[in-house]
Design a protein around this motif. Sequence first.
Motif, PDB file in Angstrom:
ATOM      1  N   GLY A 126       1.016  26.676  10.324  1.00 35.46           N
ATOM      2  CA  GLY A 126      -0.312  27.225  10.615  1.00 35.46           C
ATOM      3  C   GLY A 126      -0.355  28.736  10.532  1.00 35.46           C
ATOM      4  O   GLY A 126      -1.372  29.370  10.784  1.00 35.46           O
ATOM      5  N   PHE A 127       0.748  29.336  10.177  1.00 40.24           N
ATOM      6  CA  PHE A 127       0.875  30.784  10.045  1.00 40.24           C
ATOM      7  C   PHE A 127       0.030  31.276   8.877  1.00 40.24           C
ATOM      8  O   PHE A 127      -0.451  32.391   8.846  1.00 40.24           O
ATOM      9  N   MET A 128      -0.122  30.384   7.879  1.00 35.98           N
ATOM     10  CA  MET A 128      -0.903  30.700   6.680  1.00 35.98           C
ATOM     11  C   MET A 128      -1.747  29.469   6.349  1.00 35.98           C
ATOM     12  O   MET A 128      -1.333  28.358   6.643  1.00 35.98           O
ATOM     13  N   LYS A 129      -2.908  29.678   5.755  1.00 35.99           N
ATOM     14  CA  LYS A 129      -3.779  28.545   5.417  1.00 35.99           C
ATOM     15  C   LYS A 129      -3.637  28.187   3.939  1.00 35.99           C
ATOM     16  O   LYS A 129      -3.689  29.082   3.088  1.00 35.99           O
ATOM     17  N   ALA A 130      -3.467  26.901   3.641  1.00 35.92           N
ATOM     18  CA  ALA A 130      -3.434  26.492   2.230  1.00 35.92           C
ATOM     19  C   ALA A 130      -4.828  26.701   1.660  1.00 35.92           C
ATOM     20  O   ALA A 130      -5.813  26.275   2.267  1.00 35.92           O
ATOM     21  N   ASN A 131      -4.921  27.352   0.501  1.00 36.80           N
ATOM     22  CA  ASN A 131      -6.262  27.699  -0.010  1.00 36.80           C
ATOM     23  C   ASN A 131      -6.872  26.623  -0.923  1.00 36.80           C
ATOM     24  O   ASN A 131      -7.999  26.761  -1.353  1.00 36.80           O
ATOM     25  N   LYS A 132      -6.114  25.530  -1.204  1.00 36.31           N
ATOM     26  CA  LYS A 132      -6.678  24.458  -2.054  1.00 36.31           C
ATOM     27  C   LYS A 132      -6.788  23.133  -1.290  1.00 36.31           C
ATOM     28  O   LYS A 132      -7.875  22.629  -1.096  1.00 36.31           O
ATOM     29  N   VAL A 133      -5.649  22.592  -0.883  1.00 35.72           N
ATOM     30  CA  VAL A 133      -5.673  21.300  -0.177  1.00 35.72           C
ATOM     31  C   VAL A 133      -4.713  21.349   1.017  1.00 35.72           C
ATOM     32  O   VAL A 133      -3.605  21.885   0.893  1.00 35.72           O
ATOM     33  N   TYR A 134      -5.157  20.790   2.129  1.00 35.28           N
ATOM     34  CA  TYR A 134      -4.253  20.639   3.286  1.00 35.28           C
ATOM     35  C   TYR A 134      -4.518  19.289   3.934  1.00 35.28           C
ATOM     36  O   TYR A 134      -5.516  19.113   4.636  1.00 35.28           O
ATOM     37  N   GLU A 135      -3.686  18.323   3.635  1.00 36.20           N
ATOM     38  CA  GLU A 135      -3.830  16.987   4.236  1.00 36.20           C
ATOM     39  C   GLU A 135      -2.494  16.591   4.837  1.00 36.20           C
ATOM     40  O   GLU A 135      -1.574  16.178   4.138  1.00 36.20           O
ATOM     41  N   VAL A 136      -2.403  16.771   6.145  1.00 34.91           N
ATOM     42  CA  VAL A 136      -1.144  16.491   6.843  1.00 34.91           C
ATOM     43  C   VAL A 136      -1.430  15.580   8.026  1.00 34.91           C
ATOM     44  O   VAL A 136      -2.375  15.822   8.775  1.00 34.91           O
ATOM     45  N   GLU A 137      -0.603  14.552   8.180  1.00 35.24           N
ATOM     46  CA  GLU A 137      -0.770  13.637   9.319  1.00 35.24           C
ATOM     47  C   GLU A 137       0.370  13.850  10.306  1.00 35.24           C
ATOM     48  O   GLU A 137       1.531  13.941   9.900  1.00 35.24           O
ATOM     49  N   THR A 138       0.014  13.881  11.584  1.00 38.23           N
ATOM     50  CA  THR A 138       1.059  13.989  12.602  1.00 38.23           C
ATOM     51  C   THR A 138       1.024  12.750  13.502  1.00 38.23           C
ATOM     52  O   THR A 138       0.012  12.041  13.534  1.00 38.23           O
ATOM     53  N   GLU A 139       2.118  12.509  14.211  1.00 38.06           N
ATOM     54  CA  GLU A 139       2.244  11.302  15.039  1.00 38.06           C
ATOM     55  C   GLU A 139       1.254  11.296  16.198  1.00 38.06           C
ATOM     56  O   GLU A 139       0.889  10.253  16.712  1.00 38.06           O
ATOM     57  N   LYS A 140       0.867  12.472  16.672  1.00 38.68           N
ATOM     58  CA  LYS A 140      -0.067  12.536  17.802  1.00 38.68           C
ATOM     59  C   LYS A 140      -0.979  13.741  17.653  1.00 38.68           C
ATOM     60  O   LYS A 140      -0.693  14.649  16.862  1.00 38.68           O
ATOM     61  N   LYS A 141      -2.048  13.734  18.473  1.00 37.91           N
ATOM     62  CA  LYS A 141      -3.062  14.788  18.351  1.00 37.91           C
ATOM     63  C   LYS A 141      -2.542  16.171  18.748  1.00 37.91           C
ATOM     64  O   LYS A 141      -2.805  17.162  18.082  1.00 37.91           O
ATOM     65  N   ASP A 142      -1.817  16.183  19.885  1.00 39.70           N
ATOM     66  CA  ASP A 142      -1.377  17.486  20.399  1.00 39.70           C
ATOM     67  C   ASP A 142       0.035  17.832  19.900  1.00 39.70           C
ATOM     68  O   ASP A 142       0.872  18.332  20.648  1.00 39.70           O
ATOM     69  N   PHE A 143       0.285  17.543  18.643  1.00 38.27           N
ATOM     70  CA  PHE A 143       1.583  17.812  18.007  1.00 38.27           C
ATOM     71  C   PHE A 143       1.846  19.327  18.005  1.00 38.27           C
ATOM     72  O   PHE A 143       1.034  20.106  17.526  1.00 38.27           O
ATOM     73  N   THR A 144       2.981  19.724  18.567  1.00 39.79           N
ATOM     74  CA  THR A 144       3.234  21.171  18.670  1.00 39.79           C
ATOM     75  C   THR A 144       4.309  21.615  17.658  1.00 39.79           C
ATOM     76  O   THR A 144       5.289  20.915  17.434  1.00 39.79           O
ATOM     77  N   ILE A 145       4.079  22.785  17.096  1.00 42.56           N
ATOM     78  CA  ILE A 145       5.006  23.308  16.085  1.00 42.56           C
ATOM     79  C   ILE A 145       5.449  24.717  16.475  1.00 42.56           C
ATOM     80  O   ILE A 145       4.622  25.572  16.790  1.00 42.56           O
ATOM     81  N   GLY A 146       6.746  24.925  16.462  1.00 46.49           N
ATOM     82  CA  GLY A 146       7.281  26.269  16.702  1.00 46.49           C
ATOM     83  C   GLY A 146       7.835  26.800  15.395  1.00 46.49           C
ATOM     84  O   GLY A 146       8.588  26.100  14.717  1.00 46.49           O
ATOM     85  N   PHE A 147       7.462  28.002  15.035  1.00 52.79           N
ATOM     86  CA  PHE A 147       7.902  28.581  13.755  1.00 52.79           C
ATOM     87  C   PHE A 147       8.588  29.917  14.004  1.00 52.79           C
ATOM     88  O   PHE A 147       8.028  30.797  14.651  1.00 52.79           O
ATOM     89  N   ILE A 148       9.803  30.032  13.494  1.00 50.68           N
ATOM     90  CA  ILE A 148      10.487  31.326  13.578  1.00 50.68           C
ATOM     91  C   ILE A 148      10.662  31.840  12.136  1.00 50.68           C
ATOM     92  O   ILE A 148      11.520  31.358  11.397  1.00 50.68           O
TER      93      ILE A 148
END
Length: 217
Positions: free
Chosen positions: A48-70
């Motif tokens: 989520g650090f950058m937005k895909a400018n054409k297509v972004y279709e990603v499914e996660t296992e749950k709604k409040d899926f958390t992502i840590g990015f270093i």
Amino acid sequence: MNIRKIKHEYKKGFSLEVENLEIPSNKIIGLVGENGAGKTTLMSILSGFMKANKVYEVETEKKDFTIGFIPSEIKIYDFLTVEEFVKLFVDFSSTEMSVDEIISLLEMEEKRKTSIDELSQGMQKKLTLIPIMTKKYDLIILDEPFNSIDVKYIYKLKQLLQNIKQRATILISSHILDTLVDLCDDFIVLDAGRVKDTFENTKTITDMEERIFEGSN
Ligand SMILES: Nc1ncnc2c1ncn2[C@@H]1O[C@H](COP(=O)(O)OP(=O)(O)OP(=O)(O)O)[C@@H](O)[C@H]1O
């Protein structure tokens, strides 16, 4: 996590297009590929650090899926001391760990009063990894985490990631292949913005080298 489709195009011509890519849970996955293959771009978009400018279709296992990015390089407040930096992190994050616990985990007790701009590159890199040591995420994305840290800390980081794997998925990009072969369950190979291959780690470096580089110039 399932990447149904991500498409991003930079103005200067490079495009990333990833389709039907499964990122399995509770695994450590090595994201490899030559310089400019698109690893950082993919990681930045997934986090989520950058937005895909054409297509972004990603499914996660749950709604409040958390992502840590270093990211590979983070500019930290280098006018602070180590202790002040860790305190700032503790005050503004949901961690239950104390300043002392974090400094001890980093093995930086002797440097707690040292200003960050006087630390070595590797020590500064360690500070950037604090979030993954102290907070819980469903997916942790690490871009070049082993750069400039010493072999002892690489060893510790590998142990830490093996522990975190029990409760999270970890996606790591690195050019240090032997460390990845030691650590990862699976590999994703990116080439010119496309997934060239995905496979299970056989833990044999020559095997993995052939698999990753075969067909490359
Ligand atoms: N902000 C940008 N604007 C235009 N092109 C970009 C931008 N960022 C990256 N690129 C281009 O996108 C391509 C992929 O870059 P990216 O940083 O994702 O690759 P990488 O696999 O992480 O490379 P490395 O292993 O060298 O870190 C490269 O050709 C790069 O020049």
